[in-house]
Design an enzyme around this catalytic site. Structure first.
Site, short mmCIF file in Angstrom:
data_model
loop_
_atom_site.label_atom_id
_atom_site.label_comp_id
_atom_site.label_asym_id
_atom_site.label_seq_id
_atom_site.Cartn_x
_atom_site.Cartn_y
_atom_site.Cartn_z
N ARG A 168 22.23 33.27 37.39
CA ARG A 168 21.58 34.25 38.27
C ARG A 168 22.25 35.61 38.26
NH1 ARG A 168 20.43 29.40 39.58
NH2 ARG A 168 22.60 29.06 39.08
N THR A 169 23.55 35.64 38.41
CA THR A 169 24.23 36.93 38.57
C THR A 169 24.12 37.74 37.27
OG1 THR A 169 25.75 35.76 40.02
CG2 THR A 169 26.37 37.99 39.37
N LYS A 216 40.36 35.15 21.24
CA LYS A 216 41.54 35.33 20.36
C LYS A 216 42.79 35.63 21.17
CE LYS A 216 38.58 37.64 16.97
NZ LYS A 216 38.25 39.00 16.47
N ARG A 266 32.77 38.92 36.29
CA ARG A 266 33.02 37.59 36.88
C ARG A 266 34.20 36.99 36.14
NH1 ARG A 266 28.81 32.95 38.22
NH2 ARG A 266 28.48 34.47 39.88
N HIS A 268 32.47 37.29 46.48
CA HIS A 268 31.26 37.46 45.67
C HIS A 268 30.34 38.43 46.44
CE1 HIS A 268 28.18 36.74 42.81
NE2 HIS A 268 28.11 35.41 42.83
N1 CP Z 1 24.77 32.47 42.82
C1 CP Z 1 25.42 32.62 41.67
O1 CP Z 1 26.47 33.28 41.59
O2 CP Z 1 24.84 31.97 40.61
P1 CP Z 1 25.36 32.02 39.12
O3 CP Z 1 26.70 31.31 39.09
O4 CP Z 1 24.32 31.32 38.29
O5 CP Z 1 25.53 33.46 38.75
#
Ligand code: CP
Length: 309
Positions: free
Chosen positions: A53-54, A81, A102, A130
């Site tokens: 999603r993100t 690497k 992320r 988040h």
């Molecule tokens: N909600 C969320 O962070 O989903 P993903 O891990 O798929 O990005």
């Protein structure tokens, strides 16, 4: 300057402004209108940990606003690497105008922001924060309830490692939410976060039992028990299936109560909930697009018009 690392980077007024901008951008997010506000801009979409999603909603957000996206993941890049995060970020600084990161390590987003000149948006740093998820969560709550003020919110599941609940609880108490934190003892919300919430005047109830709080909730925020965060698989197995929300659990729920989940789900949210009027988690995931559009515009200092034709 345009960084978003934790929800502390935004005042309540800024949160509302971003949600309003996201609302204006909805027709563009749906592909019903086109407004190339970010034409000529490049997003570095850096994922050192898995995401559906993100990653995709940031990419959609950038493209729907006319911008370009560079994707980097650990597989297929020189991270495999052994290139350091610092060196990788120097490359991203040269190749893009803004970056989303992320990373499995808590603090990696702040470290990255300190290492470069471009704005950095934290898309999840280990068990830390988040905040872009929180913004789409707040958008979804406001869409359903018309306001963020004074709601009764249950958070269920992995509150220890669950970065979505860390950021969201902090934001909600600033709008006067009452929180019921439901988790097994081993996955309780970290004590320093609970102390921070209480210092903002929050009313907090911590419990291991889910069902009895459903009837008074305005929002139930389910979360997955995150296997990947446990140092020991036996410890994970002890709590893996402790909560399973089923449609039959909702008979006493308020009509307007909404069920959210950052997704992905495993067993904690039965698919029979999907067809109830309470289920908002797929809409919530879509809301990542307009919200992240607004966050990209904020990061890049681009003003969102008050109205989109
Ligand atoms: N909600 C969320 O962070 O989903 P993903 O891990 O798929 O990005």
């Amino acid at each position: 300057m345009g960084d978003l690392i934790t929800m502390d980077d935004l005042t309540n007024e800024e949160i509302i402004q971003i949600l309003d901008a996201a609302n204006t951008l909805l027709p563009i997010a749906r592909g019903e209108a086109y407004l190339p506000l970010l034409q000529g801009k490049v997003l570095g979409n850096l994922f050192f940990e898995n995401s559906t999603r993100t990653r995709m909603s940031f990419e959609t957000a950038m493209k729907r606003l006319g911008g370009e996206v560079l994707n980097l993941s650990t597989i297929g890049s020189s991270v495999a690497k052994g290139e350091t995060l610092y060196d990788t970020m120097q490359m991203v600084d040269g190749y893009s105008d803004i970056a989303v990161i992320r990373h499995p390590r808590q603090g990696a987003a702040q470290y990255s922001a300190d290492a470069v000149n471009i704005p950095i948006l934290n898309a999840g740093d280990g068990a830390g924060n988040h905040p872009t998820q929180t913004m789409l969560d707040l958008f979804t709550i406001r869409e359903a309830h018309g306001s963020l003020e004074g709601l009764n919110v249950m958070m269920v599941g992995d509150l220890r490692y669950g970065r979505t609940t860390h950021s969201l609880s902090h934001a909600l108490v600033r709008f006067g939410a009452k929180l019921t934190l439901v988790s097994p003892k081993s996955l309780k919300m970290p004590i320093e976060i609970v102390s921070d919430l209480k210092s903002h005047g929050a009313e907090i109830n911590e419990t291991e039992e889910m069902i009895s709080s459903i009837s008074s909730a305005d929002v139930i925020y389910m979360t997955r028990i995150q296997k990947e965060r446990f140092p020991d698989e036996d410890e994970y197995n002890k709590v893996a299936d402790v909560y399973k929300l089923d449609a039959s659990d909702l008979v006493e729920a308020k009509n307007e109560m909404i069920i959210m989940h950052p997704l992905p789900r495993v067993n904690e949210l039965h698919p029979n909930v999907d067809s109830t009027e309470h289920a908002k988690y797929f809409q919530q995931a879509f809301n990542g697009v307009p919200t992240r559009m607004a966050l990209l515009c904020r990061g890049l200092g681009i003003e969102v018009p008050k109205k989109v034709k």
